[in-house]
Design a protein around this motif. Structure first.
Motif, PDB file in Angstrom:
ATOM      1  N   ARG A 549      38.258  31.164  47.106  1.00 44.31           N
ATOM      2  CA  ARG A 549      39.436  31.025  46.376  1.00 44.31           C
ATOM      3  C   ARG A 549      39.517  30.150  45.324  1.00 44.31           C
ATOM      4  NH1 ARG A 549      43.577  31.127  51.732  1.00 44.31           N
ATOM      5  NH2 ARG A 549      43.325  33.515  52.099  1.00 44.31           N
ATOM      6  N   GLU A 550      38.754  28.911  45.647  1.00 44.33           N
ATOM      7  CA  GLU A 550      38.670  27.762  44.700  1.00 44.33           C
ATOM      8  C   GLU A 550      37.869  28.204  43.636  1.00 44.33           C
ATOM      9  OE1 GLU A 550      37.504  24.260  46.697  1.00 44.33           O
ATOM     10  OE2 GLU A 550      39.874  23.575  47.028  1.00 44.33           O
ATOM     11  N   ALA A 551      36.840  28.751  43.804  1.00 45.30           N
ATOM     12  CA  ALA A 551      35.968  29.325  42.635  1.00 45.30           C
ATOM     13  C   ALA A 551      36.698  30.339  41.943  1.00 45.30           C
ATOM     14  CB  ALA A 551      34.622  29.814  43.415  1.00 45.30           C
ATOM     15  N   ASN A 552      37.435  31.212  42.528  1.00 46.73           N
ATOM     16  CA  ASN A 552      38.075  32.201  41.638  1.00 46.73           C
ATOM     17  C   ASN A 552      39.070  31.625  40.892  1.00 46.73           C
ATOM     18  OD1 ASN A 552      36.661  34.411  42.711  1.00 46.73           O
ATOM     19  ND2 ASN A 552      38.092  34.737  44.258  1.00 46.73           N
ATOM     20  N   GLU A 554      39.068  28.462  39.655  1.00 42.52           N
ATOM     21  CA  GLU A 554      38.521  27.783  38.740  1.00 42.52           C
ATOM     22  C   GLU A 554      37.981  28.737  37.454  1.00 42.52           C
ATOM     23  OE1 GLU A 554      37.070  24.803  36.303  1.00 42.52           O
ATOM     24  OE2 GLU A 554      38.282  24.724  38.094  1.00 42.52           O
ATOM     25  N   GLN A 555      37.549  29.919  37.906  1.00 38.78           N
ATOM     26  CA  GLN A 555      37.447  30.764  36.855  1.00 38.78           C
ATOM     27  C   GLN A 555      38.326  31.311  35.912  1.00 38.78           C
ATOM     28  OE1 GLN A 555      34.005  31.813  36.282  1.00 38.78           O
ATOM     29  NE2 GLN A 555      35.359  32.852  34.359  1.00 38.78           N
ATOM     30  N   ILE A 556      39.456  31.380  36.827  1.00 40.20           N
ATOM     31  CA  ILE A 556      40.804  31.808  36.142  1.00 40.20           C
ATOM     32  C   ILE A 556      41.149  30.609  35.122  1.00 40.20           C
ATOM     33  CG2 ILE A 556      43.256  32.346  36.354  1.00 40.20           C
ATOM     34  CD1 ILE A 556      42.304  33.826  39.045  1.00 40.20           C
ATOM     35  N   LEU A 557      41.206  29.566  35.327  1.00 45.37           N
ATOM     36  CA  LEU A 557      41.564  28.333  34.538  1.00 45.37           C
ATOM     37  C   LEU A 557      40.420  28.271  33.411  1.00 45.37           C
ATOM     38  CD1 LEU A 557      42.434  25.592  37.143  1.00 45.37           C
ATOM     39  CD2 LEU A 557      43.799  27.102  36.074  1.00 45.37           C
ATOM     40  N   SER A 558      39.341  28.594  33.731  1.00 49.86           N
ATOM     41  CA  SER A 558      38.373  28.315  32.809  1.00 49.86           C
ATOM     42  C   SER A 558      38.418  29.425  31.638  1.00 49.86           C
ATOM     43  CB  SER A 558      36.645  28.329  33.352  1.00 49.86           C
ATOM     44  OG  SER A 558      36.023  28.353  32.061  1.00 49.86           O
ATOM     45  N   ASP A 559      38.793  30.579  32.207  1.00 47.37           N
ATOM     46  CA  ASP A 559      39.053  31.594  31.137  1.00 47.37           C
ATOM     47  C   ASP A 559      40.273  31.367  30.388  1.00 47.37           C
ATOM     48  OD1 ASP A 559      36.785  33.149  32.135  1.00 47.37           O
ATOM     49  OD2 ASP A 559      38.066  34.399  33.467  1.00 47.37           O
ATOM     50  N   ALA A 560      41.397  30.876  30.933  1.00 46.58           N
ATOM     51  CA  ALA A 560      42.543  30.541  30.358  1.00 46.58           C
ATOM     52  C   ALA A 560      42.049  29.404  29.328  1.00 46.58           C
ATOM     53  CB  ALA A 560      43.619  29.922  31.328  1.00 46.58           C
ATOM     54  N   ARG A 561      41.347  28.207  29.551  1.00 48.20           N
ATOM     55  CA  ARG A 561      40.954  27.179  28.508  1.00 48.20           C
ATOM     56  C   ARG A 561      40.373  27.870  27.436  1.00 48.20           C
ATOM     57  NH1 ARG A 561      40.493  24.150  33.466  1.00 48.20           N
ATOM     58  NH2 ARG A 561      38.295  24.848  33.504  1.00 48.20           N
ATOM     59  N   SER A 562      39.443  28.843  27.612  1.00 53.25           N
ATOM     60  CA  SER A 562      38.548  29.350  26.389  1.00 53.25           C
ATOM     61  C   SER A 562      39.379  30.256  25.769  1.00 53.25           C
ATOM     62  CB  SER A 562      37.443  29.947  27.106  1.00 53.25           C
ATOM     63  OG  SER A 562      37.919  31.271  27.833  1.00 53.25           O
ATOM     64  N   HIS A 563      40.697  30.658  25.850  1.00 55.52           N
ATOM     65  CA  HIS A 563      41.590  31.612  25.071  1.00 55.52           C
ATOM     66  C   HIS A 563      41.979  30.646  23.930  1.00 55.52           C
ATOM     67  CE1 HIS A 563      44.731  34.092  23.612  1.00 55.52           C
ATOM     68  NE2 HIS A 563      44.354  35.040  24.467  1.00 55.52           N
ATOM     69  N   PRO A 564      41.566  31.399  22.697  1.00 56.84           N
ATOM     70  CA  PRO A 564      42.016  30.441  21.460  1.00 56.84           C
ATOM     71  C   PRO A 564      43.628  29.920  21.392  1.00 56.84           C
ATOM     72  CG  PRO A 564      40.896  32.779  20.755  1.00 56.84           C
ATOM     73  CD  PRO A 564      41.328  32.802  22.222  1.00 56.84           C
TER      74      PRO A 564
END
Length: 610
Positions: A549-552, A554-564
């Motif tokens: 759950r934590e890895a998922n 973190e992936q979601i947060l990482s995707d959000a941070r990379s959004h322009p």
């Protein structure tokens, strides 16, 4: 000294050695002699030049860096600069070593009486350091400074370090210390604080290729640019490693050296074939991918190296997706540039990130496996299933328009609908609907596959009231039974190895109680009315439910941070952080997202959170 530094070659070859002389390897033959010869260390040279010109010369230097970047050679050149003397022309320390001085040859050959080299790997004790501190009191015999070069200094004992501190802090004016190490973290801070530290950089690939080209031309070696690029890549920024590989290539290939010769020597696969393999797994063509790997293995490619090349190409595609100009690097071939740009335009960042994680874990598995090819096949299977798994948004759209087909729809091409030896994938589950089960690999959920449980026949014994298919079901059952401690233990202290009806294998975490498996088995038996055996396995299990759950997340947060848009917003508010990501949906979409099938397929506790 073990750490032989690397030389740049001049425009012309050195004088030919007599035919009866012993062969000198390239790393020694082209060892740097001046500061200008040092490749890729311009910041350090500039600092030393300013210090020598202004007379601000330190009492000790600490040179650190990976193997083969030139630590020991730099130490000798520094000792040469400190003692540089040309009668009537130069009589002070300098980095401009324009001609051979009085002490230069003896220093560079490691035989000068006032430049003492010591290997700390074989001289680790206090008695060795005591010899240095006692001798340091006496002035140099012929040179300007008495210079002590201590290689691999991190291997000194604590007593030796302590014995050196006083002399290092207040050395005689005629003494200088130069330390070299590959393990800077093992050097006590009390020693580091008394030294000027220089981190010698890995040599950039374009500069390393240029160095190899100059030396191969000087040696009259015919070698292609692609072959030099392969050698430079394998050298990983180390001139010594690269020159050793060039030596090996000269011995391996008769006449002209081509990329094919280097690949065969290093156990590499053809770069174009690696890209073909990448295309197969990203398209879910597992049969073609396994056949391609088998063919590369048949011509001598190492499975672990093939996966490493796949990871490198995944990294390149990711970089080209974020920074398109990354493909203009001189080390990137035309094939990689063209096809990398093509993949960067088609593949999502989530998919590339997932593939990278699977490959990192897969490389370790292949290196440790008794049958590397079989282990590599299994990594490709996980990659293919990963490529076939839709993103949450895609799954929602497919479910809404009726194209989300659970029964066998998640298997890559060439695969049957059966769950790999499990129950048939075409029958209904106990509640009359197919059941989606997440298949994990490489530490993350990477595919969906339809798993159906056949309805019990009249002649068979009735199924228990509670059916369990994974640890998530067990945690939900514990919550239903109000056993919160067991629910927490299931989610945080159990790494699943194997799950079968009536039998579970787990790997407890380090903080799990000793009787966890027995307690878990007894409670499952009481709750379900069916006998359950829970055993502890030595096999490394998948991450716990909580870790996944934590890895998922973190992936979601990482995707959000990379959004322009998000990145631009964060840049306007320094210090701001993303703490949660939610998708705003309509009431109709919210009803669809609440469907248990989709919740289980996406592996989320809350269907509103992504």
């Amino acid at each position: 000294m073990d750490d032989i530094a690397f030389p740049t070659a001049g425009d012309t070859a050195p004088a030919a050695a007599p035919q009866n002389s012993a062969y000198r390897v390239l790393a020694r033959k082209y060892r740097p002699q001046t500061f200008e010869d040092l490749v890729g260390q311009e910041p350090m040279v500039q600092t030393l030049e300013n210090a020598f010109d202004t007379g601000r010369i330190a009492q000790a230097w600490m040179l650190t860096g990976v193997r083969g970047v030139g630590k020991t050679t730099t130490a000798r050149i520094l000792a040469r600069g400190l003692n540089y003397e040309v009668p009537g022309e130069a009589d002070r320390p300098t980095v401009r070593l324009t001609q051979e001085g009085t002490h230069c040859r003896a220093i560079m050959e490691g035989r000068h009486v006032d430049v003492i080299e010591m290997d700390a790997a074989s001289h680790t004790g206090i008695n060795d350091i005591r010899e240095i501190t006692d001798a340091a009191r006496y002035r140099p015999a012929t040179a300007r400074y008495k210079v002590y070069i201590i290689d691999e200094v991190h291997m000194l004992s604590n007593a030796a370090f302590n014995g050196l501190l006083k002399t290092l802090e207040e050395p005689p004016e005629h003494v200088k210390f130069i330390f070299a190490t590959t393990e800077i973290r093992k050097v006590p801070v009390t020693v580091l604080s008394r030294c000027q530290r220089f981190d010698l950089r890995r040599i950039e690939q374009p500069k390393l290729i240029g160095l190899l080209r100059r030396i191969s031309d000087a040696e009259q070696i015919t070698i292609s640019d692609e072959a030099l690029t392969l050698i430079a890549r394998a050298g990983e920024g180390s001139a010594r490693d690269s020159l050793s590989l060039l030596d090996q290539a000269m011995a391996h290939g008769a006449g002209a050296i081509e990329a094919t010769d280097v690949r065969q020597m290093l156990g590499l696969a053809d770069r174009a074939r690696v890209i073909d393999l990448f295309g197969h797994v990203m398209a879910g063509r597992i049969a073609e991918a396994m056949e391609e790997l088998a063919q590369q293995y048949a011509v001598g490619a190492d499975p672990a190296v093939v996966l490493t090349d796949l990871a490198d190409f995944t990294h390149l595609v990711t970089r080209m997706k974020v920074v398109p100009k990354a493909g203009d690097d001189v080390s990137v071939t035309e094939t990689e540039r063209v096809r990398g740009a093509e993949f960067a335009g088609k593949l999502s960042m989530r998919l590339l990130s997932r593939a990278w994680q699977i490959l990192l874990k897969g490389i370790q598995e292949v290196q440790a496996a008794p049958k590397p090819l079989a282990a590599a096949d299994m990594v490709l299977v996980r990659l293919a299933y990963s490529a076939d798994l839709p993103d949450p948004g895609e799954a929602l759209a497919m479910l809404r328009n009726g194209t989300f087909a659970p029964a066998g729809g998640g298997a890559p091409s060439g695969q049957g609908g059966s769950g790999g030896g499990g129950p048939s994938a075409h029958g209904p589950s106990g509640d009359g609907r197919p059941r989606l089960q997440a298949i994990s690999g490489g530490g993350a959920a990477v595919a969906t596959q339809a798993v159906a449980r056949p309805a019990p026949q009249p002649a068979q014994q009735a199924r228990p009231a509670v059916a369990l298919a994974n640890l998530q079901d067990c945690a939900a059952l514990a919550s239903e039974k109000r056993d919160i401690p067991m629910k927490v233990a299931i989610e945080r202290q159990m790494r699943l190895v194997k799950f079968e009806p009536g039998r579970i294998e787990i790997q407890p975490t380090e903080d799990a109680p000793a009787d966890l498996a027995g307690d878990f088995g007894r409670k499952l038996t009481d709750w379900t009315g069916m006998r359950w055996i829970v055993s502890v396995s030595r096999t490394h299990g998948r991450p716990t439910i909580h870790e996944e759950r934590e890895a998922n997340q973190e992936q979601i947060l990482s995707d959000a941070r990379s959004h322009p848009t998000v990145a631009a917003l964060l840049s306007q508010f320094p210090g701001a952080k993303i703490v949660d990501v939610r998708v705003q949906v309509s009431e109709e979409e919210e009803t669809v997202m609440a469907d248990p099938l989709l919740v289980e397929a996406l592996g989320e506790d809350d269907p509103d959170e992504f």
